[in-house]
Scaffold this motif. Structure first.
Motif, PDB file in Angstrom:
ATOM      1  N   UNK A   9       0.830  -1.212   0.000  1.00 59.55           N
ATOM      2  CA  UNK A   9       0.000   0.000   0.000  1.00 59.55           C
ATOM      3  C   UNK A   9       0.864   1.260   0.000  1.00 59.55           C
ATOM      4  N   UNK A  10       1.904   1.262   0.812  1.00 60.17           N
ATOM      5  CA  UNK A  10       2.790   2.426   0.872  1.00 60.17           C
ATOM      6  C   UNK A  10       3.536   2.613  -0.442  1.00 60.17           C
ATOM      7  N   UNK A  11       3.976   1.523  -1.029  1.00 61.93           N
ATOM      8  CA  UNK A  11       4.666   1.593  -2.323  1.00 61.93           C
ATOM      9  C   UNK A  11       3.728   2.140  -3.395  1.00 61.93           C
ATOM     10  N   UNK A  12       2.508   1.642  -3.443  1.00 62.02           N
ATOM     11  CA  UNK A  12       1.522   2.126  -4.407  1.00 62.02           C
ATOM     12  C   UNK A  12       1.282   3.618  -4.199  1.00 62.02           C
ATOM     13  N   UNK A  13       1.101   4.022  -2.953  1.00 59.53           N
ATOM     14  CA  UNK A  13       0.860   5.437  -2.661  1.00 59.53           C
ATOM     15  C   UNK A  13       2.018   6.301  -3.134  1.00 59.53           C
ATOM     16  N   UNK A  14       3.235   5.883  -2.861  1.00 60.90           N
ATOM     17  CA  UNK A  14       4.409   6.675  -3.239  1.00 60.90           C
ATOM     18  C   UNK A  14       4.530   6.783  -4.765  1.00 60.90           C
ATOM     19  N   UNK A  15       4.385   5.668  -5.455  1.00 63.33           N
ATOM     20  CA  UNK A  15       4.485   5.684  -6.916  1.00 63.33           C
ATOM     21  C   UNK A  15       3.386   6.548  -7.521  1.00 63.33           C
ATOM     22  N   UNK A  23       3.718  16.517 -13.194  1.00 59.66           N
ATOM     23  CA  UNK A  23       3.420  17.801 -13.833  1.00 59.66           C
ATOM     24  C   UNK A  23       3.311  18.918 -12.795  1.00 59.66           C
ATOM     25  N   UNK A  24       3.876  18.669 -11.606  1.00 55.10           N
ATOM     26  CA  UNK A  24       4.004  19.632 -10.501  1.00 55.10           C
ATOM     27  C   UNK A  24       2.694  19.970  -9.810  1.00 55.10           C
ATOM     28  N   UNK A  25       1.651  19.194 -10.060  1.00 49.80           N
ATOM     29  CA  UNK A  25       0.400  19.402  -9.348  1.00 49.80           C
ATOM     30  C   UNK A  25      -0.343  18.083  -9.227  1.00 49.80           C
ATOM     31  N   UNK A  26      -1.124  17.986  -8.198  1.00 44.06           N
ATOM     32  CA  UNK A  26      -1.959  16.805  -7.983  1.00 44.06           C
ATOM     33  C   UNK A  26      -3.401  17.264  -8.121  1.00 44.06           C
ATOM     34  N   UNK A  27      -4.041  16.876  -9.213  1.00 47.80           N
ATOM     35  CA  UNK A  27      -5.423  17.298  -9.441  1.00 47.80           C
ATOM     36  C   UNK A  27      -6.351  16.598  -8.457  1.00 47.80           C
ATOM     37  N   UNK A  28      -7.560  17.138  -8.353  1.00 48.07           N
ATOM     38  CA  UNK A  28      -8.557  16.535  -7.467  1.00 48.07           C
ATOM     39  C   UNK A  28      -8.845  15.099  -7.890  1.00 48.07           C
ATOM     40  N   UNK A  29      -8.944  14.849  -9.197  1.00 50.09           N
ATOM     41  CA  UNK A  29      -9.214  13.490  -9.684  1.00 50.09           C
ATOM     42  C   UNK A  29      -8.040  12.557  -9.394  1.00 50.09           C
ATOM     43  N   UNK A  30      -6.818  13.059  -9.517  1.00 56.08           N
ATOM     44  CA  UNK A  30      -5.650  12.239  -9.182  1.00 56.08           C
ATOM     45  C   UNK A  30      -5.647  11.914  -7.694  1.00 56.08           C
ATOM     46  N   UNK A  37      -7.117   3.750  -4.062  1.00 59.87           N
ATOM     47  CA  UNK A  37      -6.158   2.649  -4.046  1.00 59.87           C
ATOM     48  C   UNK A  37      -5.535   2.416  -2.674  1.00 59.87           C
ATOM     49  N   UNK A  38      -5.459   3.479  -1.845  1.00 62.05           N
ATOM     50  CA  UNK A  38      -4.849   3.352  -0.516  1.00 62.05           C
ATOM     51  C   UNK A  38      -5.711   4.092   0.504  1.00 62.05           C
ATOM     52  N   UNK A  39      -5.586   3.701   1.764  1.00 61.41           N
ATOM     53  CA  UNK A  39      -6.369   4.362   2.800  1.00 61.41           C
ATOM     54  C   UNK A  39      -5.780   5.741   3.133  1.00 61.41           C
ATOM     55  N   UNK A  40      -6.575   6.564   3.766  1.00 60.50           N
ATOM     56  CA  UNK A  40      -6.187   7.949   4.057  1.00 60.50           C
ATOM     57  C   UNK A  40      -4.946   8.035   4.954  1.00 60.50           C
ATOM     58  N   UNK A  41      -4.844   7.166   5.952  1.00 61.30           N
ATOM     59  CA  UNK A  41      -3.684   7.198   6.855  1.00 61.30           C
ATOM     60  C   UNK A  41      -2.393   6.895   6.092  1.00 61.30           C
ATOM     61  N   UNK A  42      -2.439   5.908   5.218  1.00 61.70           N
ATOM     62  CA  UNK A  42      -1.266   5.575   4.396  1.00 61.70           C
ATOM     63  C   UNK A  42      -0.921   6.739   3.489  1.00 61.70           C
ATOM     64  N   UNK A  79       1.996  -3.306 -11.697  1.00 60.10           N
ATOM     65  CA  UNK A  79       2.566  -2.006 -11.339  1.00 60.10           C
ATOM     66  C   UNK A  79       2.338  -0.999 -12.457  1.00 60.10           C
ATOM     67  N   UNK A  80       2.625  -1.386 -13.686  1.00 60.92           N
ATOM     68  CA  UNK A  80       2.477  -0.462 -14.805  1.00 60.92           C
ATOM     69  C   UNK A  80       1.017  -0.148 -15.090  1.00 60.92           C
ATOM     70  N   UNK A  81       0.128  -1.078 -14.795  1.00 63.91           N
ATOM     71  CA  UNK A  81      -1.305  -0.798 -14.932  1.00 63.91           C
ATOM     72  C   UNK A  81      -1.714   0.287 -13.939  1.00 63.91           C
ATOM     73  N   UNK A  82      -1.232   0.189 -12.689  1.00 60.72           N
ATOM     74  CA  UNK A  82      -1.514   1.215 -11.686  1.00 60.72           C
ATOM     75  C   UNK A  82      -0.969   2.574 -12.113  1.00 60.72           C
ATOM     76  N   UNK A  83       0.241   2.575 -12.635  1.00 60.59           N
ATOM     77  CA  UNK A  83       0.874   3.828 -13.064  1.00 60.59           C
ATOM     78  C   UNK A  83       0.072   4.449 -14.213  1.00 60.59           C
ATOM     79  N   UNK A  84      -0.324   3.639 -15.164  1.00 56.06           N
ATOM     80  CA  UNK A  84      -1.076   4.158 -16.315  1.00 56.06           C
ATOM     81  C   UNK A  84      -2.440   4.682 -15.880  1.00 56.06           C
ATOM     82  N   UNK A  85      -3.118   3.968 -14.995  1.00 55.68           N
ATOM     83  CA  UNK A  85      -4.408   4.441 -14.499  1.00 55.68           C
ATOM     84  C   UNK A  85      -4.261   5.773 -13.763  1.00 55.68           C
ATOM     85  N   UNK A  86      -3.162   5.931 -13.025  1.00 56.11           N
ATOM     86  CA  UNK A  86      -2.921   7.192 -12.330  1.00 56.11           C
ATOM     87  C   UNK A  86      -2.738   8.313 -13.332  1.00 56.11           C
ATOM     88  N   UNK A  87      -1.972   8.055 -14.364  1.00 56.35           N
ATOM     89  CA  UNK A  87      -1.703   9.083 -15.365  1.00 56.35           C
ATOM     90  C   UNK A  87      -2.982   9.520 -16.069  1.00 56.35           C
TER      91      UNK A  87
END
Length: 109
Positions: A9-15, A23-30, A37-42, A79-87
């Motif tokens: 979970x921590x690895x997923x959150x960090x990636x 792109x220097x910002x985290x949108x609301x949707x991101x 994918x991860x809990x709020x505490x993580x 891992x790459x599926x998670x990364x692509x979905x994030x993007x």
């Protein structure tokens, strides 16, 4: 640099934070996608660590963590599926996110 003994979970959150901030910002949707994918505490714990790291530290931590996490080391496609979905979380993959995806794929494969 401290050794990362992250949970999956921590690895997923960090990636996902790394990709979201490419792109220097985290949108609301991101942000919402990460929290799906991860809990709020993580998220909060890893966000604090992520914010303190520079790009070199982030890449180094990601590579080290993926190499020690058997869930992703043995199944990099997940891992790459998670990364692509994030993007695509905000509806499109911009050029910087695409570049980060390709760099991570090259480094981690």
């Amino acid at each position: 640099m401290a050794i990362t003994n992250w949970t999956k979970q921590e690895l997923v959150a960090y990636i996902l934070l790394f990709v979201a901030h490419s792109d220097l910002k985290e949108s609301k949707k991101e942000h919402e996608y990460i929290l799906s994918r991860v809990d709020e505490a993580t998220y909060k714990h890893i966000k604090t660590e992520f914010d303190a790291d520079n790009d070199y530290q982030s890449i180094t931590k990601i590579v080290e963590a993926v190499n020690t996490n058997t869930a992703y080391r043995n199944n990099p496609e997940a891992l790459f599926a998670d990364i692509k979905l994030m993007a695509f979380a905000d509806g499109h993959m911009d050029q910087i996110e695409h570049m980060i995806y390709n760099i991570l794929k090259k480094i981690l494969s």
